[in-house]
Motif scaffolding. Structure first.
Motif, PDB file in Angstrom:
ATOM      1  N   LEU A  75      22.871   6.210   0.773  1.00 43.78           N
ATOM      2  CA  LEU A  75      21.846   5.743  -0.162  1.00 43.78           C
ATOM      3  C   LEU A  75      20.986   6.922  -0.612  1.00 43.78           C
ATOM      4  O   LEU A  75      20.682   7.824   0.178  1.00 43.78           O
ATOM      5  CB  LEU A  75      20.964   4.680   0.500  1.00 43.78           C
ATOM      6  N   LEU A  76      20.578   6.884  -1.868  1.00 41.41           N
ATOM      7  CA  LEU A  76      19.721   7.922  -2.436  1.00 41.41           C
ATOM      8  C   LEU A  76      18.276   7.608  -2.049  1.00 41.41           C
ATOM      9  O   LEU A  76      17.738   6.580  -2.457  1.00 41.41           O
ATOM     10  CB  LEU A  76      19.875   7.935  -3.957  1.00 41.41           C
ATOM     11  N   TYR A  77      17.632   8.469  -1.260  1.00 40.79           N
ATOM     12  CA  TYR A  77      16.305   8.126  -0.763  1.00 40.79           C
ATOM     13  C   TYR A  77      15.448   9.366  -0.569  1.00 40.79           C
ATOM     14  O   TYR A  77      15.922  10.492  -0.595  1.00 40.79           O
ATOM     15  CB  TYR A  77      16.416   7.369   0.564  1.00 40.79           C
ATOM     16  N   GLU A  78      14.163   9.102  -0.356  1.00 39.38           N
ATOM     17  CA  GLU A  78      13.241  10.161   0.029  1.00 39.38           C
ATOM     18  C   GLU A  78      12.332   9.654   1.147  1.00 39.38           C
ATOM     19  O   GLU A  78      11.996   8.465   1.203  1.00 39.38           O
ATOM     20  CB  GLU A  78      12.397  10.623  -1.158  1.00 39.38           C
ATOM     21  N   ASP A  79      11.973  10.547   2.045  1.00 40.75           N
ATOM     22  CA  ASP A  79      10.967  10.223   3.058  1.00 40.75           C
ATOM     23  C   ASP A  79       9.602  10.315   2.393  1.00 40.75           C
ATOM     24  O   ASP A  79       9.298  11.293   1.703  1.00 40.75           O
ATOM     25  CB  ASP A  79      11.025  11.221   4.217  1.00 40.75           C
ATOM     26  N   VAL A  80       8.790   9.292   2.592  1.00 41.50           N
ATOM     27  CA  VAL A  80       7.443   9.266   2.020  1.00 41.50           C
ATOM     28  C   VAL A  80       6.441   9.190   3.164  1.00 41.50           C
ATOM     29  O   VAL A  80       6.580   8.375   4.076  1.00 41.50           O
ATOM     30  CB  VAL A  80       7.256   8.062   1.079  1.00 41.50           C
ATOM     31  N   TRP A  81       5.424  10.049   3.097  1.00 36.00           N
ATOM     32  CA  TRP A  81       4.350  10.039   4.093  1.00 36.00           C
ATOM     33  C   TRP A  81       3.049   9.666   3.399  1.00 36.00           C
ATOM     34  O   TRP A  81       2.701  10.234   2.374  1.00 36.00           O
ATOM     35  CB  TRP A  81       4.227  11.401   4.773  1.00 36.00           C
ATOM     36  N   LEU A  82       2.368   8.671   3.959  1.00 37.63           N
ATOM     37  CA  LEU A  82       1.142   8.147   3.366  1.00 37.63           C
ATOM     38  C   LEU A  82       0.002   8.233   4.364  1.00 37.63           C
ATOM     39  O   LEU A  82       0.217   8.367   5.573  1.00 37.63           O
ATOM     40  CB  LEU A  82       1.327   6.679   2.959  1.00 37.63           C
ATOM     41  N   ARG A  83      -1.212   8.097   3.849  1.00 42.06           N
ATOM     42  CA  ARG A  83      -2.399   7.939   4.687  1.00 42.06           C
ATOM     43  C   ARG A  83      -3.026   6.597   4.362  1.00 42.06           C
ATOM     44  O   ARG A  83      -3.357   6.312   3.214  1.00 42.06           O
ATOM     45  CB  ARG A  83      -3.413   9.051   4.414  1.00 42.06           C
ATOM     46  N   SER A  84      -3.184   5.764   5.364  1.00 45.83           N
ATOM     47  CA  SER A  84      -3.883   4.502   5.169  1.00 45.83           C
ATOM     48  C   SER A  84      -5.362   4.784   4.956  1.00 45.83           C
ATOM     49  O   SER A  84      -5.842   5.901   5.183  1.00 45.83           O
ATOM     50  CB  SER A  84      -3.686   3.605   6.392  1.00 45.83           C
ATOM     51  N   ALA A  85      -6.099   3.786   4.513  1.00 45.72           N
ATOM     52  CA  ALA A  85      -7.513   3.988   4.190  1.00 45.72           C
ATOM     53  C   ALA A  85      -8.321   4.458   5.390  1.00 45.72           C
ATOM     54  O   ALA A  85      -9.350   5.122   5.224  1.00 45.72           O
ATOM     55  CB  ALA A  85      -8.101   2.698   3.628  1.00 45.72           C
ATOM     56  N   ASP A  86      -7.876   4.123   6.592  1.00 46.24           N
ATOM     57  CA  ASP A  86      -8.596   4.563   7.787  1.00 46.24           C
ATOM     58  C   ASP A  86      -7.994   5.822   8.396  1.00 46.24           C
ATOM     59  O   ASP A  86      -8.295   6.175   9.540  1.00 46.24           O
ATOM     60  CB  ASP A  86      -8.655   3.443   8.820  1.00 46.24           C
ATOM     61  N   GLY A  87      -7.120   6.502   7.635  1.00 46.40           N
ATOM     62  CA  GLY A  87      -6.619   7.797   8.066  1.00 46.40           C
ATOM     63  C   GLY A  87      -5.337   7.798   8.857  1.00 46.40           C
ATOM     64  O   GLY A  87      -4.835   8.865   9.225  1.00 46.40           O
ATOM     65  N   VAL A  88      -4.757   6.636   9.135  1.00 48.24           N
ATOM     66  CA  VAL A  88      -3.526   6.575   9.920  1.00 48.24           C
ATOM     67  C   VAL A  88      -2.348   7.086   9.086  1.00 48.24           C
ATOM     68  O   VAL A  88      -2.188   6.705   7.927  1.00 48.24           O
ATOM     69  CB  VAL A  88      -3.250   5.139  10.412  1.00 48.24           C
ATOM     70  N   ARG A  89      -1.536   7.934   9.682  1.00 54.42           N
ATOM     71  CA  ARG A  89      -0.374   8.518   8.999  1.00 54.42           C
ATOM     72  C   ARG A  89       0.796   7.545   9.068  1.00 54.42           C
ATOM     73  O   ARG A  89       1.178   7.076  10.142  1.00 54.42           O
ATOM     74  CB  ARG A  89       0.001   9.846   9.648  1.00 54.42           C
ATOM     75  N   LEU A  90       1.366   7.240   7.902  1.00 56.03           N
ATOM     76  CA  LEU A  90       2.423   6.234   7.790  1.00 56.03           C
ATOM     77  C   LEU A  90       3.693   6.847   7.226  1.00 56.03           C
ATOM     78  O   LEU A  90       3.645   7.754   6.396  1.00 56.03           O
ATOM     79  CB  LEU A  90       1.976   5.090   6.872  1.00 56.03           C
ATOM     80  N   HIS A  91       4.819   6.302   7.649  1.00 54.22           N
ATOM     81  CA  HIS A  91       6.112   6.737   7.130  1.00 54.22           C
ATOM     82  C   HIS A  91       6.780   5.605   6.361  1.00 54.22           C
ATOM     83  O   HIS A  91       6.623   4.435   6.694  1.00 54.22           O
ATOM     84  CB  HIS A  91       7.043   7.181   8.262  1.00 54.22           C
ATOM     85  N   ALA A  92       7.529   5.980   5.322  1.00 52.39           N
ATOM     86  CA  ALA A  92       8.265   4.994   4.537  1.00 52.39           C
ATOM     87  C   ALA A  92       9.518   5.638   3.964  1.00 52.39           C
ATOM     88  O   ALA A  92       9.627   6.875   3.891  1.00 52.39           O
ATOM     89  CB  ALA A  92       7.392   4.449   3.409  1.00 52.39           C
ATOM     90  N   TRP A  93      10.462   4.807   3.571  1.00 46.18           N
ATOM     91  CA  TRP A  93      11.626   5.251   2.811  1.00 46.18           C
ATOM     92  C   TRP A  93      11.556   4.659   1.420  1.00 46.18           C
ATOM     93  O   TRP A  93      11.336   3.441   1.265  1.00 46.18           O
ATOM     94  CB  TRP A  93      12.919   4.785   3.472  1.00 46.18           C
TER      95      TRP A  93
END
Length: 302
Positions: free
Chosen positions: A52-70
């Motif tokens: 599958l064609l994808y990218e790793d995405v890293w986010l910050r929630s409003a309270d600063g928690v580091r999140l991962h997504a595809w």
């Protein structure tokens, strides 16, 4: 006689205190299961394994928690609909990849898969307050992307993910175009009495006749039944009638509540669908149902 009644009273109070202690100490462990028994917290596979064609995405929630997504795209330049997918409570997003692979093929859509806090490679510990922020961070990220059609964002939630998605959809009428709910419960309070029958004497949701003595202790109520009636966007309800975790009447109750206020609600059931496999046993009928819903409510604009 007095001593007997006193013993009964003390026994009842003891039970209430014990239940209170359990709810305070272990409720997050009962509601959220980031790691399946016998497996590790890390991903067993990645989208690359399924080509599958994808990218790793890293986010910050409003309270600063580091999140991962595809973020998985059907094609590099696809402008099709984008599905923001929220998973069930057990395991991580890697366990949903086979279903997502078929979704992309059948619906020709992009899929954004978020790891809630505490799940997969995301930091933190799960809670309703925190996961609500996580979902908002994912939607805000999608809304700011320039490589997708942001007017065709659809939220898809299964079980716990349906509760997450419903709340996000209600809070973002200008960003979410449609909502799909599959095998979702009316509330954690109602579901608790199903999974742990003794709890029905102490807690209960909006429609429950239980005393609701300990509702105030529930930190993650996820009361979807109180949310769906406020959603203005189109909603598709997918219900597996053999669901062994969430009684199918929960989905019927959600539909009835939503349809009373929203004329763009559709309810479709699958006689052989269980909690986790409705998408599989539903076969062509399942995917055609979703496809028709998307074609009607998030059509491609030339």
């Amino acid at each position: 006689m007095v001593s007997y009644m006193g013993a009964v009273l003390y026994g009842f109070v003891g039970i209430v205190v014990a239940v209170m202690a359990l709810l305070v100490a272990f409720q997050e462990k009962l509601v959220y299961v980031p790691v399946l028994p016998g497996l590790t917290k890390s991903y067993q596979v990645t989208p690359a394994r399924l080509h599958l064609l994808y990218e790793d995405v890293w986010l910050r929630s409003a309270d600063g928690v580091r999140l991962h997504a595809w973020f998985i795209k059907v094609l590099p330049e696809s402008r099709g609909p984008t599905v923001l997918f929220f998973q069930e409570n057990a395991g991580n997003i890697a366990h949903r990849l086979e279903m997502v692979r078929i979704m992309i093929q059948r619906l020709q859509c992009n899929v954004f898969m978020l790891s809630y806090r505490g799940y997969g490679e995301s930091d933190g510990y799960p809670s309703q307050h925190g996961i609500t922020k996580d979902a908002q961070a994912a939607l805000d990220h999608l809304s700011q992307r320039t490589d997708i059609d942001t007017s065709r964002i659809v939220v898809f939630g299964r079980s716990l993910g349906g509760a997450v998605g419903a709340l996000l959809t209600k809070n973002n009428p200008d960003k979410v175009n449609a909502l799909i709910l599959e095998n979702t419960f009316t509330s954690i309070m109602d579901l608790a009495g199903v999974l742990f029958p003794f709890l029905k004497w102490f807690i209960g949701g909006t429609g429950s006749k239980a005393p609701k003595l300990l509702n105030f202790l529930v930190r993650s109520p996820w009361s979807t039944i109180d949310i769906v009636g406020q959603i203005k966007q189109p909603i598709l309800f997918l219900s597996g009638l053999q669901d062994e975790m969430v009684p199918p009447f929960h989905m019927q109750m959600l539909y009835d509540k939503a349809a009373a206020h929203n004329r763009e609600c559709v309810f479709v059931d699958f006689p052989n669908g269980m909690h986790m496999d409705t998408w599989l046993v539903g076969g062509d009928h399942y995917w055609r149902t979703i496809q028709q819903f998307l074609e009607k409510h998030v059509p491609e604009i030339p």
